[in-house]
Structure formats: C-alpha cells, structure tokens
Design an enzyme around this catalytic site. Structure first.
Site, PDB file in Angstrom:
ATOM      1  N   ASP A  32     -38.493  47.911   6.044  1.00 36.64           N
ATOM      2  CA  ASP A  32     -37.166  47.314   6.225  1.00 36.64           C
ATOM      3  C   ASP A  32     -36.634  47.578   7.639  1.00 36.64           C
ATOM      4  OD1 ASP A  32     -34.933  45.901   5.471  1.00 36.64           O
ATOM      5  OD2 ASP A  32     -33.993  47.553   4.387  1.00 36.64           O
ATOM      6  N   HIS A  49     -39.615  40.520  12.920  1.00 35.32           N
ATOM      7  CA  HIS A  49     -40.704  40.328  11.945  1.00 35.32           C
ATOM      8  C   HIS A  49     -42.062  40.313  12.653  1.00 35.32           C
ATOM      9  CE1 HIS A  49     -37.718  39.741   8.951  1.00 35.32           C
ATOM     10  NE2 HIS A  49     -37.350  38.539   9.327  1.00 35.32           N
ATOM     11  N   LEU A 143     -60.011  51.137   1.693  1.00 31.24           N
ATOM     12  CA  LEU A 143     -58.584  51.007   1.390  1.00 31.24           C
ATOM     13  C   LEU A 143     -58.278  49.672   0.710  1.00 31.24           C
ATOM     14  CD1 LEU A 143     -55.568  52.013   1.885  1.00 31.24           C
ATOM     15  CD2 LEU A 143     -55.623  50.530   3.899  1.00 31.24           C
TER      16      LEU A 143
HETATM   17  C1  IPE Z   1     -36.462  44.654   0.759  1.00 31.43           C
HETATM   18  O1  IPE Z   1     -35.701  44.535   1.908  1.00 31.43           O
HETATM   19  C2  IPE Z   1     -37.558  43.634   0.756  1.00 31.43           C
HETATM   20  C3  IPE Z   1     -38.604  43.814   1.754  1.00 31.43           C
HETATM   21  C4  IPE Z   1     -38.714  44.791   2.596  1.00 31.43           C
HETATM   22  C5  IPE Z   1     -39.607  42.778   1.780  1.00 31.43           C
HETATM   23  P1  IPE Z   1     -34.339  43.704   1.927  1.00 31.43           P
HETATM   24  O2  IPE Z   1     -33.829  43.780   3.306  1.00 31.43           O
HETATM   25  O3  IPE Z   1     -34.555  42.358   1.363  1.00 31.43           O
HETATM   26  O4  IPE Z   1     -33.429  44.532   0.920  1.00 31.43           O
HETATM   27  P2  IPE Z   1     -31.852  44.592   0.778  1.00 31.43           P
HETATM   28  O5  IPE Z   1     -31.346  43.179   0.706  1.00 31.43           O
HETATM   29  O6  IPE Z   1     -31.318  45.292   1.981  1.00 31.43           O
HETATM   30  O7  IPE Z   1     -31.609  45.378  -0.463  1.00 31.43           O
HETATM   31  C1  IPE Z   2     -37.597  43.649   6.396  1.00 33.98           C
HETATM   32  O1  IPE Z   2     -36.683  43.556   7.425  1.00 33.98           O
HETATM   33  C2  IPE Z   2     -38.486  42.446   6.273  1.00 33.98           C
HETATM   34  C3  IPE Z   2     -38.169  41.593   5.119  1.00 33.98           C
HETATM   35  C4  IPE Z   2     -37.289  41.824   4.195  1.00 33.98           C
HETATM   36  C5  IPE Z   2     -38.935  40.367   5.021  1.00 33.98           C
HETATM   37  P1  IPE Z   2     -35.315  42.791   7.249  1.00 33.98           P
HETATM   38  O2  IPE Z   2     -35.514  41.376   7.630  1.00 33.98           O
HETATM   39  O3  IPE Z   2     -34.731  43.012   5.904  1.00 33.98           O
HETATM   40  O4  IPE Z   2     -34.419  43.507   8.346  1.00 33.98           O
HETATM   41  P2  IPE Z   2     -32.917  43.969   8.205  1.00 33.98           P
HETATM   42  O5  IPE Z   2     -32.845  44.830   6.981  1.00 33.98           O
HETATM   43  O6  IPE Z   2     -32.103  42.729   8.060  1.00 33.98           O
HETATM   44  O7  IPE Z   2     -32.631  44.712   9.445  1.00 33.98           O
HETATM   45 MG    MG Z   3     -33.538  44.422   5.130  1.00 37.83          MG
END
Ligand code: IPE
Ligand code: IPE
Ligand code: MG
Length: 252
Positions: A32, A49, A143
């Site tokens: 995240d 990303h 793995l």
């Molecule tokens: C969780 O992250 C999903 C992934 C890392 C793929 P999100 O960014 O979607 O989660 P929330 O919305 O902060 O809970």
């Molecule tokens: C995690 O990073 C990747 C996915 C959920 C696909 P985020 O895109 O949620 O990044 P933040 O949490 O908005 O910073």
């Molecule tokens: Mg996120």
C-alpha cells in the site's frame, strides 16, 4: 569531573541476522501507499504503481534467497474497481508489463506464478499475460509467487458457502462434515498453508478485505514506509521481528 556515557544512536539499530531455521513459510503483503508516494513527489498516482512494480521484483528476489515458500501479494482488491477508470486500466496492464520484464528471471529462479481472486472478470489481456506465465512456470518448485488480483475475502467466503450449500443439496457432501478444514478447501487458497506473517506498508493498520479467514493466527507487521520505498532491508527487519515473536495459538 564529568563522566562520559557511551553514546547510542537510536537509529543505529544492531543489525540482526535472520535465523534460517525459522523463516516464515508463507508471507503475505498488502502493498500500500503507491498513490501517496507519487503525490508527495508531485507525480500522477500511476507513477507510484509503476515504481511499486519494480519493488515487487526486489522483494521476490529476497524471498527466493531466504527460501520463503509462498509470497502472496495483494495487487488489486474487489473494492479497487471504485477507482477512476484510467487508474484501473493502468493497474490491469501492470501484470503484463511486470511479466514481460521479469518472467525470464523468475524462470531462472525457479519461481512459480499463481493467482487468487475472481480471475474470470479481469480484462482478457491481463488474463492472457498471467495465464502464459502460469503455464510457463507450472513445473517450477521454488518460491510460489501468488498474486491476489481482484481478490476480496468476503466474496471468497460467500462463494465458498454457496458451493458448500449446493454440494450438500446435491448429496455430494454431508452437513456434519463441514468443519474448518472443509471450508478452507473451498477457498482460493485451498492449496496453500495459512500465512505466517502479514506485512502492510504505508502506515495503514487494517486488512482491507484481505485473507480474513486465513490470517486468523498470522503475525502482523506494519511499517509507515510507502510501498515504492519498501526494500530488502525493511523486509529483513520484518522477518527478524517475526523470529522474535512467540506464537501461542491460544496455548501458553
Ligand atoms: C488494499 O489497499 C488493496 C491493495 C493493496 C491491493 P487499499 O488502498 O485499496 O486499501 P484501503 O482503501 O486504504 O483500505
Ligand atoms: C496500493 O497503493 C496499490 C493498490 C491498491 C492497487 P494505493 O494505490 O492504494 O496507494 P495509496 O494508498 O492511495 O497511497
Ligand atoms: Mg491504498
């Protein structure tokens, strides 16, 4: 006269070594913070990303070195469809790009690719790239690199329940035989042991619908580091901390 005390810098943590006999066999990571990483640099979210994709490979290499058995990476949740379409489209192209760059190295490292989640509703180009990699790596026995893609734990459990009910209705299954092992066998993760260690980056301390059943007794480890800044050292620290914990499973 003044006494000089030794000066300890809190940041200079003693580097611990990982004990090879207590490596978490299954590590799950909620990757995240990509969007915030990009915003802080004045970049569009998708730049985060893209950067995060390369971090995946660095952590895969580290996991191979430590002889981790399963690495499950949360890449896209069933709730992530709520995001703006251009961002979703970009995320759906990443598996192909990742595999285009790294599949040869994954093969060399004997890594097997799998996914969990609702695969059939992914775009065709995404499925095609992943199916190719799954096919290519299916005999690898190093793995297991398991991507949670279009994964949602509540959806997974509901699908399992529906299947169990229909198997009972059709007489394939007796209601009395429903137990924890049986339910586990109806989940996407049926072939996998439960995660030993769950890591979440970016400072959030929640599960966001990830592996709710499977994480019942996993050790949780959180870091404020955003996923694109995550690295081998931090990964090592998570494993060291895991090794210093005592798992009791309700015992003493
Ligand atoms: C969780 O992250 C999903 C992934 C890392 C793929 P999100 O960014 O979607 O989660 P929330 O919305 O902060 O809970
Ligand atoms: C995690 O990073 C990747 C996915 C959920 C696909 P985020 O895109 O949620 O990044 P933040 O949490 O908005 O910073
Ligand atoms: Mg996120």
């Amino acid at each position: 006269m003044s006494i000089r005390l030794p000066f300890f810098n809190k940041k200079q943590k003693k580097t611990e070594e990982i004990k090879p006999d207590n490596i978490p066999e299954h590590i799950a990571i909620i990757m995240d913070g990509n969007g915030r990483w990009a915003s802080r640099k004045g970049l569009p979210r998708i730049a985060g990303h893209k950067e995060g994709m390369d971090v995946v490979q660095r952590i895969v290499r580290a996991a191979v070195n430590y002889k981790v058995k399963v690495l499950t990476l949360y890449a896209f949740s069933t709730e992530n469809w709520k995001r703006p379409k251009p961002e979703v489209d970009f995320l759906m192209k990443l598996p192909k790009e990742f595999l285009h760059i790294y599949l040869p190295e994954l093969m060399e490292n004997n890594v097997k690719i799998e996914t969990i989640g609702e695969f059939s509703s992914l775009p065709e180009h995404t499925r095609k790239a992943i199916n190719y990699a799954k096919e290519k790596t299916k005999y690898n026995d190093g793995l297991l690199l398991n991507f949670a893609l279009n994964y949602g734990s509540r959806y997974e459990i509901i699908q399992a329940m529906k299947q169990i009910v229909s198997d009972v209705d059709e007489g394939k299954l007796k209601k009395e035989s429903i137990d924890e092992d049986l339910l586990s066998n109806y989940l996407y993760t049926k072939e996998l042991q439960d995660p030993d260690l769950l890591i979440r980056t970016s400072g959030e301390q929640r599960l966001s619908n990830f592996l709710l059943w499977q994480l019942a007794y996993s050790e949780f480890w959180f870091t404020d580091t955003l996923w694109p800044d995550f690295n081998e050292e931090i990964f090592k620290q998570a494993i060291c901390d895991y090794q210093n914990r005592k798992r009791r499973y309700g015992g003493i």
